[in-house]
Design a protein around this motif. Structure first.
Motif, PDB file in Angstrom:
ATOM      1  N   GLY A 190      -5.287   6.652  -5.884  1.00 59.55           N
ATOM      2  CA  GLY A 190      -5.478   8.070  -6.419  1.00 59.55           C
ATOM      3  C   GLY A 190      -5.611   8.066  -7.905  1.00 59.55           C
ATOM      4  N   GLY A 191      -6.007   7.106  -8.391  1.00 61.88           N
ATOM      5  CA  GLY A 191      -5.866   7.097 -10.068  1.00 61.88           C
ATOM      6  C   GLY A 191      -4.381   6.545 -10.575  1.00 61.88           C
ATOM      7  N   ARG A 192      -3.436   6.104  -9.444  1.00 60.00           N
ATOM      8  CA  ARG A 192      -2.143   5.796 -10.044  1.00 60.00           C
ATOM      9  C   ARG A 192      -2.251   4.356  -9.705  1.00 60.00           C
ATOM     10  NH1 ARG A 192       2.255   9.120  -7.349  1.00 60.00           N
ATOM     11  NH2 ARG A 192       0.733   9.315  -5.668  1.00 60.00           N
ATOM     12  N   PRO A 193      -1.587   3.221 -10.554  1.00 59.58           N
ATOM     13  CA  PRO A 193      -1.307   1.955  -9.967  1.00 59.58           C
ATOM     14  C   PRO A 193      -0.116   2.208  -8.876  1.00 59.58           C
ATOM     15  CG  PRO A 193      -1.074   2.135 -12.483  1.00 59.58           C
ATOM     16  CD  PRO A 193      -1.220   3.551 -11.820  1.00 59.58           C
ATOM     17  N   LEU A 194      -0.135   1.163  -7.930  1.00 58.20           N
ATOM     18  CA  LEU A 194       0.534   1.228  -6.751  1.00 58.20           C
ATOM     19  C   LEU A 194       2.220   1.206  -7.411  1.00 58.20           C
ATOM     20  CD1 LEU A 194       0.889   1.344  -3.485  1.00 58.20           C
ATOM     21  CD2 LEU A 194       0.684  -1.321  -3.695  1.00 58.20           C
ATOM     22  N   SER A 195       2.570   0.457  -8.223  1.00 58.56           N
ATOM     23  CA  SER A 195       3.869   0.248  -8.863  1.00 58.56           C
ATOM     24  C   SER A 195       4.159   1.869  -9.402  1.00 58.56           C
ATOM     25  CB  SER A 195       4.069  -0.386  -9.949  1.00 58.56           C
ATOM     26  OG  SER A 195       3.059  -0.055 -11.133  1.00 58.56           O
ATOM     27  N   LEU A 196       3.402   2.554  -9.587  1.00 60.89           N
ATOM     28  CA  LEU A 196       3.671   3.859 -10.252  1.00 60.89           C
ATOM     29  C   LEU A 196       3.915   5.014  -8.931  1.00 60.89           C
ATOM     30  CD1 LEU A 196       4.112   6.137 -12.509  1.00 60.89           C
ATOM     31  CD2 LEU A 196       1.689   6.361 -12.548  1.00 60.89           C
ATOM     32  N   LEU A 241       9.799  -2.762  -3.571  1.00 63.99           N
ATOM     33  CA  LEU A 241       9.135  -3.891  -3.912  1.00 63.99           C
ATOM     34  C   LEU A 241       7.566  -3.719  -3.562  1.00 63.99           C
ATOM     35  CD1 LEU A 241       9.246  -6.828  -4.903  1.00 63.99           C
ATOM     36  CD2 LEU A 241       9.925  -7.581  -2.654  1.00 63.99           C
ATOM     37  N   VAL A 242       6.667  -3.818  -4.740  1.00 59.67           N
ATOM     38  CA  VAL A 242       5.444  -3.566  -4.484  1.00 59.67           C
ATOM     39  C   VAL A 242       4.741  -5.053  -4.466  1.00 59.67           C
ATOM     40  CG1 VAL A 242       3.154  -3.144  -5.686  1.00 59.67           C
ATOM     41  CG2 VAL A 242       5.059  -1.492  -5.570  1.00 59.67           C
ATOM     42  N   ILE A 243       4.285  -5.487  -3.434  1.00 62.59           N
ATOM     43  CA  ILE A 243       3.530  -6.887  -3.191  1.00 62.59           C
ATOM     44  C   ILE A 243       2.015  -6.596  -3.642  1.00 62.59           C
ATOM     45  CG2 ILE A 243       2.858  -8.349  -1.634  1.00 62.59           C
ATOM     46  CD1 ILE A 243       4.999  -7.191   0.439  1.00 62.59           C
ATOM     47  N   GLN A 244       1.514  -7.634  -4.623  1.00 63.16           N
ATOM     48  CA  GLN A 244       0.481  -7.673  -5.362  1.00 63.16           C
ATOM     49  C   GLN A 244      -0.107  -9.228  -5.226  1.00 63.16           C
ATOM     50  OE1 GLN A 244      -0.509  -6.169  -9.181  1.00 63.16           O
ATOM     51  NE2 GLN A 244      -1.658  -7.974  -9.803  1.00 63.16           N
ATOM     52  N   ARG A 245      -1.091  -9.291  -4.556  1.00 66.75           N
ATOM     53  CA  ARG A 245      -1.592 -10.563  -4.237  1.00 66.75           C
ATOM     54  C   ARG A 245      -1.649 -11.321  -5.513  1.00 66.75           C
ATOM     55  NH1 ARG A 245      -2.682  -7.792  -0.061  1.00 66.75           N
ATOM     56  NH2 ARG A 245      -2.851  -8.530   1.958  1.00 66.75           N
ATOM     57  N   PRO A 246      -1.423 -12.695  -5.527  1.00 68.65           N
ATOM     58  CA  PRO A 246      -1.726 -13.201  -7.082  1.00 68.65           C
ATOM     59  C   PRO A 246      -3.196 -13.416  -7.218  1.00 68.65           C
ATOM     60  CG  PRO A 246      -0.113 -14.585  -5.407  1.00 68.65           C
ATOM     61  CD  PRO A 246      -0.532 -13.470  -4.720  1.00 68.65           C
ATOM     62  N   GLY A 247      -3.522 -13.265  -8.378  1.00 69.95           N
ATOM     63  CA  GLY A 247      -4.991 -13.147  -8.762  1.00 69.95           C
ATOM     64  C   GLY A 247      -5.572 -11.899  -8.776  1.00 69.95           C
ATOM     65  N   GLY A 248      -5.235 -11.051  -7.906  1.00 68.18           N
ATOM     66  CA  GLY A 248      -5.632  -9.670  -7.728  1.00 68.18           C
ATOM     67  C   GLY A 248      -5.435  -8.963  -8.583  1.00 68.18           C
ATOM     68  N   MET A 268      10.460  -3.122  -8.290  1.00 61.74           N
ATOM     69  CA  MET A 268       9.815  -4.557  -8.696  1.00 61.74           C
ATOM     70  C   MET A 268       8.756  -4.905  -8.262  1.00 61.74           C
ATOM     71  SD  MET A 268      13.536  -6.854  -8.701  1.00 61.74           S
ATOM     72  CE  MET A 268      12.841  -7.992  -9.809  1.00 61.74           C
ATOM     73  N   VAL A 269       7.933  -5.601  -8.765  1.00 59.29           N
ATOM     74  CA  VAL A 269       6.570  -6.105  -8.567  1.00 59.29           C
ATOM     75  C   VAL A 269       6.574  -7.589  -8.200  1.00 59.29           C
ATOM     76  CG1 VAL A 269       4.012  -6.056  -9.190  1.00 59.29           C
ATOM     77  CG2 VAL A 269       5.427  -4.156  -9.800  1.00 59.29           C
ATOM     78  N   ALA A 270       6.040  -8.068  -7.066  1.00 64.10           N
ATOM     79  CA  ALA A 270       5.665  -9.577  -6.934  1.00 64.10           C
ATOM     80  C   ALA A 270       4.164  -9.694  -7.174  1.00 64.10           C
ATOM     81  CB  ALA A 270       6.153  -9.818  -5.400  1.00 64.10           C
ATOM     82  N   GLY A 281       0.779  -1.255   0.091  1.00 65.76           N
ATOM     83  CA  GLY A 281      -0.024   0.120   0.009  1.00 65.76           C
ATOM     84  C   GLY A 281       0.812   1.184   0.106  1.00 65.76           C
ATOM     85  N   PRO A 282       0.336   2.316  -0.129  1.00 62.35           N
ATOM     86  CA  PRO A 282       0.939   3.686  -0.071  1.00 62.35           C
ATOM     87  C   PRO A 282       1.270   4.200   1.383  1.00 62.35           C
ATOM     88  CG  PRO A 282      -1.439   4.122  -0.284  1.00 62.35           C
ATOM     89  CD  PRO A 282      -1.361   2.550  -0.319  1.00 62.35           C
TER      90      PRO A 282
END
Length: 253
Positions: free
Chosen positions: A189-195, A176-183, A210-212, A151-152
């Motif tokens: 605020g209109g931006r992907p968390l990686s951005l 390192l941005v953590i994104q749950r698999p399948g989510g 990097m994104v997991a 999260g931000p």
């Protein structure tokens, strides 16, 4: 008369030697692994994260990267962060240079109790990490803070101020941005968390995100990231057009 004077001189020299600070141990990298331990991470996810870092530290790729350095060693500390008043050292500074030292770090990491609470003060985590870098007993060729989270920044002081203060001291911050698999990718605020991480969190020469996710497992992402950080290199993997930012900082999956 000479004996008392000689004794006084010896005593003064001894006092100076005792008071003199010990020389810092040279290492290739001083690395703070600053992991998300906030309320959005449950106990199973926290244990999963720690295992991922432990496996990465013990991996052949990371150990080979360490051996290839000028000094053949790195100093690593692992912290977990939550709200503005909740940053905690889980494993304090340890020097990793071989399988035995990597195994000792990994064992300590997976066995320590949970400590962080509250929500997402990345700025406080950066400040806490900077303090650890400035007060340790090591002298690294590079100093790096590796921030992982799902999260931000929410609480604490301005994330931009914390980042800019760290970068001004010659510290590199990677993400390192953590994104749950399948989510679905989290939008803030209109931006992907990686951005969000690219624009608000990382900084310094050769910094990157990097994104997991379902394409790159957490353990794989951590291992790849640590190899790059130890070597002081940017990822050379291709990035999608949507991930290429105007400042040239890549997001890697």
């Amino acid at each position: 008369m000479r004996q008392p004077r000689l004794a006084a001189v010896i005593a003064a020299l001894a006092a100076l030697l005792i008071a003199a600070p010990a020389a810092a141990e040279p290492v290739d990298v001083e690395l703070v692994l600053a992991a998300d331990g906030s309320g959005s991470i449950d106990n199973d996810e926290l244990a999963f994260q720690r295992r991922g870092y432990a496996e990465a530290v013990m991996s052949t790729e990371v150990l080979n990267a360490i051996r290839d350095g000028i000094h053949g060693s790195i100093a690593v500390a692992y912290i977990e962060w939550g709200g503005p008043a909740s940053q905690h050292t889980i494993v304090d500074w340890m020097v990793i240079r071989d399988e035995a030292s990597a195994s000792a770090f990994a064992e300590a990491l997976v066995t320590r109790p949970r400590a962080a609470w509250g929500y997402n003060s990345i700025s406080a985590a950066i400040d806490y990490s900077v303090h650890k870098l400035e007060t340790n007993a090591y002298e690294g060729i590079r100093r790096v803070i590796d921030v992982s989270g799902d999260g931000p920044n929410i609480g604490g002081r301005s994330i931009h101020a914390a980042r800019d203060d760290a970068v001004a001291k010659g510290i590199v911050i990677n993400g390192l941005v953590i994104q749950r698999p399948g989510g679905q990718p989290r939008i803030v605020g209109g931006r992907p968390l990686s951005l969000v991480y690219e624009q608000d969190v990382i900084g310094g020469p050769a910094s990157f995100v990097m994104v997991a996710d379902e394409n790159v497992s957490f353990a794989d992402a951590v291992r790849r990231k640590m190899v790059l950080e130890i070597a002081g290199r940017l990822p050379d993997a291709p990035t999608r057009a949507a991930d290429a930012q105007p400042d040239g900082i890549p997001t890697v999956r």
